[in-house]
Every structure is written in C-alpha cells, then in structure tokens.
Design a protein around this motif. Structure first.
Motif, PDB file in Angstrom:
ATOM      1  N   ALA A   1      -2.755   1.944   7.973  1.00 35.84           N
ATOM      2  CA  ALA A   1      -3.863   1.019   8.190  1.00 35.84           C
ATOM      3  C   ALA A   1      -5.149   1.526   7.553  1.00 35.84           C
ATOM      4  O   ALA A   1      -5.561   2.669   7.769  1.00 35.84           O
ATOM      5  CB  ALA A   1      -4.076   0.800   9.682  1.00 35.84           C
ATOM      6  N   SER A   2      -5.816   0.652   6.784  1.00 35.77           N
ATOM      7  CA  SER A   2      -7.097   1.025   6.184  1.00 35.77           C
ATOM      8  C   SER A   2      -8.140   1.291   7.261  1.00 35.77           C
ATOM      9  O   SER A   2      -9.026   2.140   7.077  1.00 35.77           O
ATOM     10  CB  SER A   2      -7.572  -0.079   5.241  1.00 35.77           C
ATOM     11  N   SER A   3      -8.065   0.591   8.392  1.00 36.28           N
ATOM     12  CA  SER A   3      -9.004   0.835   9.489  1.00 36.28           C
ATOM     13  C   SER A   3      -8.850   2.249  10.037  1.00 36.28           C
ATOM     14  O   SER A   3      -9.838   2.903  10.398  1.00 36.28           O
ATOM     15  CB  SER A   3      -8.778  -0.182  10.612  1.00 36.28           C
ATOM     16  N   GLN A   4      -7.611   2.756  10.086  1.00 37.62           N
ATOM     17  CA  GLN A   4      -7.389   4.123  10.555  1.00 37.62           C
ATOM     18  C   GLN A   4      -7.935   5.130   9.542  1.00 37.62           C
ATOM     19  O   GLN A   4      -8.473   6.175   9.921  1.00 37.62           O
ATOM     20  CB  GLN A   4      -5.901   4.368  10.795  1.00 37.62           C
ATOM     21  N   MET A   5      -7.796   4.805   8.249  1.00 42.80           N
ATOM     22  CA  MET A   5      -8.371   5.671   7.228  1.00 42.80           C
ATOM     23  C   MET A   5      -9.868   5.810   7.417  1.00 42.80           C
ATOM     24  O   MET A   5     -10.426   6.914   7.326  1.00 42.80           O
ATOM     25  CB  MET A   5      -8.091   5.105   5.836  1.00 42.80           C
ATOM     26  N   VAL A   6     -10.544   4.684   7.690  1.00 41.79           N
ATOM     27  CA  VAL A   6     -11.991   4.720   7.903  1.00 41.79           C
ATOM     28  C   VAL A   6     -12.330   5.610   9.095  1.00 41.79           C
ATOM     29  O   VAL A   6     -13.262   6.426   9.030  1.00 41.79           O
ATOM     30  CB  VAL A   6     -12.540   3.292   8.107  1.00 41.79           C
ATOM     31  N   GLN A   7     -11.584   5.478  10.176  1.00 41.23           N
ATOM     32  CA  GLN A   7     -11.839   6.315  11.353  1.00 41.23           C
ATOM     33  C   GLN A   7     -11.698   7.797  11.008  1.00 41.23           C
ATOM     34  O   GLN A   7     -12.526   8.619  11.418  1.00 41.23           O
ATOM     35  CB  GLN A   7     -10.872   5.936  12.473  1.00 41.23           C
ATOM     36  N   LEU A   8     -10.648   8.136  10.260  1.00 37.89           N
ATOM     37  CA  LEU A   8     -10.436   9.539   9.898  1.00 37.89           C
ATOM     38  C   LEU A   8     -11.535  10.036   8.976  1.00 37.89           C
ATOM     39  O   LEU A   8     -11.985  11.187   9.089  1.00 37.89           O
ATOM     40  CB  LEU A   8      -9.067   9.691   9.238  1.00 37.89           C
TER      41      LEU A   8
ATOM     42  N   ARG B   1     -14.689  10.640  11.049  1.00 40.87           N
ATOM     43  CA  ARG B   1     -14.603  11.807  11.941  1.00 40.87           C
ATOM     44  C   ARG B   1     -14.430  13.118  11.194  1.00 40.87           C
ATOM     45  O   ARG B   1     -14.386  14.182  11.805  1.00 40.87           O
ATOM     46  CB  ARG B   1     -13.430  11.621  12.900  1.00 40.87           C
ATOM     47  N   GLY B   2     -14.289  13.066   9.881  1.00 39.95           N
ATOM     48  CA  GLY B   2     -14.100  14.280   9.105  1.00 39.95           C
ATOM     49  C   GLY B   2     -12.668  14.729   9.011  1.00 39.95           C
ATOM     50  O   GLY B   2     -12.397  15.852   8.570  1.00 39.95           O
TER      51      GLY B   2
ATOM     52  N   ARG C   1     -15.238  -2.213   6.006  1.00 36.75           N
ATOM     53  CA  ARG C   1     -16.459  -1.888   6.735  1.00 36.75           C
ATOM     54  C   ARG C   1     -16.429  -0.431   7.187  1.00 36.75           C
ATOM     55  O   ARG C   1     -15.395   0.071   7.641  1.00 36.75           O
ATOM     56  CB  ARG C   1     -16.592  -2.819   7.946  1.00 36.75           C
ATOM     57  N   HIS C   2     -17.567   0.222   7.078  1.00 35.42           N
ATOM     58  CA  HIS C   2     -17.687   1.629   7.477  1.00 35.42           C
ATOM     59  C   HIS C   2     -19.159   1.974   7.589  1.00 35.42           C
ATOM     60  O   HIS C   2     -20.040   1.191   7.215  1.00 35.42           O
ATOM     61  CB  HIS C   2     -16.987   2.533   6.455  1.00 35.42           C
ATOM     62  N   SER C   3     -19.444   3.180   8.066  1.00 32.10           N
ATOM     63  CA  SER C   3     -20.828   3.633   8.213  1.00 32.10           C
ATOM     64  C   SER C   3     -21.349   4.174   6.885  1.00 32.10           C
ATOM     65  O   SER C   3     -20.618   4.261   5.890  1.00 32.10           O
ATOM     66  CB  SER C   3     -20.902   4.731   9.277  1.00 32.10           C
ATOM     67  N   GLY C   4     -22.605   4.591   6.899  1.00 29.86           N
ATOM     68  CA  GLY C   4     -23.221   5.143   5.693  1.00 29.86           C
ATOM     69  C   GLY C   4     -22.664   6.501   5.301  1.00 29.86           C
ATOM     70  O   GLY C   4     -22.961   6.993   4.213  1.00 29.86           O
ATOM     71  N   ALA C   5     -21.854   7.114   6.170  1.00 28.82           N
ATOM     72  CA  ALA C   5     -21.258   8.409   5.820  1.00 28.82           C
ATOM     73  C   ALA C   5     -20.125   8.258   4.814  1.00 28.82           C
ATOM     74  O   ALA C   5     -19.698   9.243   4.206  1.00 28.82           O
ATOM     75  CB  ALA C   5     -20.734   9.093   7.085  1.00 28.82           C
ATOM     76  N   VAL C   6     -19.660   7.034   4.654  1.00 30.38           N
ATOM     77  CA  VAL C   6     -18.514   6.758   3.777  1.00 30.38           C
ATOM     78  C   VAL C   6     -18.940   5.797   2.673  1.00 30.38           C
ATOM     79  O   VAL C   6     -19.743   4.888   2.901  1.00 30.38           O
ATOM     80  CB  VAL C   6     -17.349   6.149   4.585  1.00 30.38           C
ATOM     81  N   GLU C   7     -18.418   6.002   1.491  1.00 29.14           N
ATOM     82  CA  GLU C   7     -18.595   5.059   0.396  1.00 29.14           C
ATOM     83  C   GLU C   7     -17.224   4.575  -0.061  1.00 29.14           C
ATOM     84  O   GLU C   7     -16.208   5.251   0.150  1.00 29.14           O
ATOM     85  CB  GLU C   7     -19.322   5.705  -0.787  1.00 29.14           C
ATOM     86  N   HIS C   8     -17.191   3.413  -0.692  1.00 28.42           N
ATOM     87  CA  HIS C   8     -15.943   2.949  -1.293  1.00 28.42           C
ATOM     88  C   HIS C   8     -16.241   2.221  -2.594  1.00 28.42           C
ATOM     89  O   HIS C   8     -17.348   1.717  -2.806  1.00 28.42           O
ATOM     90  CB  HIS C   8     -15.153   2.063  -0.314  1.00 28.42           C
ATOM     91  N   ARG C   9     -15.235   2.202  -3.442  1.00 28.94           N
ATOM     92  CA  ARG C   9     -15.353   1.524  -4.733  1.00 28.94           C
ATOM     93  C   ARG C   9     -13.991   0.922  -5.072  1.00 28.94           C
ATOM     94  O   ARG C   9     -12.952   1.549  -4.849  1.00 28.94           O
ATOM     95  CB  ARG C   9     -15.784   2.509  -5.821  1.00 28.94           C
ATOM     96  N   GLY C  10     -14.008  -0.287  -5.591  1.00 33.75           N
ATOM     97  CA  GLY C  10     -12.767  -0.956  -5.938  1.00 33.75           C
ATOM     98  C   GLY C  10     -12.083  -0.328  -7.140  1.00 33.75           C
ATOM     99  O   GLY C  10     -12.745   0.139  -8.076  1.00 33.75           O
ATOM    100  N   ILE C  11     -10.761  -0.309  -7.109  1.00 32.08           N
ATOM    101  CA  ILE C  11      -9.957   0.154  -8.252  1.00 32.08           C
ATOM    102  C   ILE C  11      -9.448  -1.038  -9.044  1.00 32.08           C
ATOM    103  O   ILE C  11      -9.642  -1.131 -10.250  1.00 32.08           O
ATOM    104  CB  ILE C  11      -8.775   1.012  -7.755  1.00 32.08           C
TER     105      ILE C  11
END
Length: 318
Positions: free
Chosen positions: A127-134, A137-138, A154-164
């Motif tokens: 799950a992509s949602s679980q990836m975001v949680q991990l 949390r570091g 969706r995620h917080s400012g601690a994470v960035e994403h970019r489309g492939i």
C-alpha cells in the motif's frame, strides 16, 4: 554443479545487460558459452531465472530474488581482506520500498551501477499509504508507489514525491475471449465478466475502478480479490476464470491477450517518494533517472503498449 562466484557474476551481467549477447561481450565470452552456462545455473536452481523473448531477457520473479542475493554475495566477496582506513566513513544506506512495480528490478541494477558506494536495501510494501507512514516515521528513506489522476499522494512536508510515468490501465483476457479480435475493448463490454481485483492500496484503488465501471453503466462482479504472483494471476485468466486490469507493460503468457480500453478510462502513476532530510538530491536524480530508463526498457518489450501509443499519437514515454 557447485555454484561459484563466476556463476553469480554471469547472472548479474545478464540481468544488467538484458541480453545474452551483451552480457557475453561484457564478460569476454561467446553468446553460446553464456547460454550454456545459464542453462547449467538454472538446472542447479531447479527453475528458470530469466524469461526469454525476441527482444532480450529479463529476470523471472524468482530470478529477481536470486540476482539480488548474488549481488550481495559478490559485494561481500570483494570486501574480503580489505582493511578500511581507520577514518573511513561508513557506506551510506538507502532503505527503499516498492509495491508490485515492474520498474523495480531494472531500476535497482542501474542505481547500484551508478552509485556503487551506496548500500541499497529493498523491501516489499503493497500500500502506498503504508509507504507514506513509514517515510513519515523514518522507517524508510524512499519508495516507489502509485497514485491516480485527481488523487495525488498525500503526505507531510517531511516527504517529497515526483512522478516517474503515468500509464493507461489495460485489461488481460483469456486468449479465447469473445472480444479477442478487437484492437481495443470497451469497459462496458466486460460487464458480465468476473474480475480479479487487487485490494485497497491506500491511494485510491479500487475506488477508481468501481467509479469507472459505474460510469460505464455496470457494477463489476469480483471473482477473486487477488494479491500474489503475476504468473499465477495470468494462469488463472488463461483458464477462463476471469479478467483483470493489468499494468500496460505486462508481458502476457501465450494463453492470455492484453488489450487497451476504449477511451482509456483508467490511469495509474508510478512515483518516487522520499524523506527530504535523509536523501540527497543527487541520489533522488539517480533514482528517477534509473526508474525512467527501466520503464523505457519495459516499453520496448510490450508491443501492445507500443501499438496503443502509435494509434493514439502518444509517442514514447516517459
């Protein structure tokens, strides 16, 4: 046969080159000798490690695992006898997670070549949602996930994403299906077929599928919620047990055909997400570049996707 380091080097060379001829050239032997050696190695393991086609070879699911372990053994063997300098910095480690992405195997090989001083560990997270949680949390440094148009991850400012890459979803049918002669298939024409469906990925699936079916005027009959081996899924489709949406780059088995959907009602985006504080920009660039190159290799092995791109003037991507 006793497995030796030269056998592991051969497996890694074949996986990296994607071709028996190119792998043989890298190792300074003939293609025939390389093919003979691979047959002996596969006999040792008791099953195929690579899928052969007219455009090259790629690791099977089991082959991906064997090649990954082979790389680890070779790295450890090369380190035997080395005495690191007292002030030598530890090798950086990148913890990468991925869902069932076809990009992964080609990407990992390229990253390890481009960034040889980086220790890359890979884990499977569906799950992509679980990836975001991990990531939040570091527990991870980076991940290959998915999202869908209008449902950006969706995620917080601690994470960035970019489309492939954003690709259309295709449908896999038994080779004897009533719609087998059509170049494209309307989703509504599959209203009476039983479906194989993967579970909630925390990013919008299977909601986007049900919404597309509703827009086409029907509620799908789900024969089986499936999360497992791709070849097992294709085998069940080949037996006529149902149909399934599949990734556009999938390589079907002989008794399965893959068709685009009229109007391309469903799309999926592969993306890279990472923790900003732990992943350097040059590592992000290497991950994205390797993922894009891996996807281009997949396109070259997917004639159904090439034909769709030509008909719709999409050209090549990413």
């Amino acid at each position: 046969m006793e497995l030796e380091l030269r056998h592991l080097r051969a497996l890694c060379a074949i996986a990296d080159a994607g071709s028996m001829g190119r792998a043989a050239a890298r190792l300074g032997c003939s293609q025939q000798a390389m093919s003979t050696q691979l047959r002996r190695i596969e006999l040792h393991f008791g099953e195929p490690l690579f899928e052969r086609s007219t455009v090259g070879v790629r690791p099977t699911r089991y082959g991906v695992e064997v090649v990954a372990r082979a790389r680890d053994v070779l790295a450890r063997a090369e380190a035997v006898g080395r005495r690191p300098a007292a002030d030598a910095a530890p090798r950086p480690v990148l913890r990468l997670a991925a869902t069932n992405s076809p990009i992964l195997s080609g990407m990992v090989g390229r990253v390890r070549t481009e960034l040889p001083d980086l220790t890359l560990t890979v884990s499977s997270v569906y799950a992509s949602s679980q990836m975001v949680q991990l990531l939040e949390r570091g527990g991870l440094d980076a991940a290959i996930g998915v999202d869908y148009p209008g449902l950006e991850l969706r995620h917080s400012g601690a994470v960035e994403h970019r489309g492939i890459v954003t690709e259309p979803s295709f449908v896999a049918l038994p080779a004897g299906h009533r719609l087998r002669h059509r170049a494209e298939v309307a989703l509504a024409d599959l209203a009476e077929d039983p479906w194989f469906l993967t579970p909630d990925d925390g990013a919008g699936w299977p909601g986007v599928f049900y919404a597309a079916c509703e827009a086409a005027g029907f509620a799908p009959v789900v024969a089986h919620e499936f999360l497992g081996d791709r070849l097992q899924l294709l085998s069940m489709i080949a037996e006529g047990l149902g149909v399934s949406l599949v990734q556009a780059t999938i390589r079907p088995i002989p008794s399965v055909i893959v068709k685009p959907l009229i109007g391309t009602p469903l799309w999926c985006r592969y993306l890279l997400a990472w923790r900003k504080e732990t992943v350097a920009e040059e590592v992000v660039a290497a991950l994205l570049g390797s993922a894009s190159a891996s996807y281009r290799d997949l396109i070259a092995r997917a004639p159904h996707l090439q034909a769709w791109a030509a008909r719709t003037s999409r050209g090549t991507f990413p």
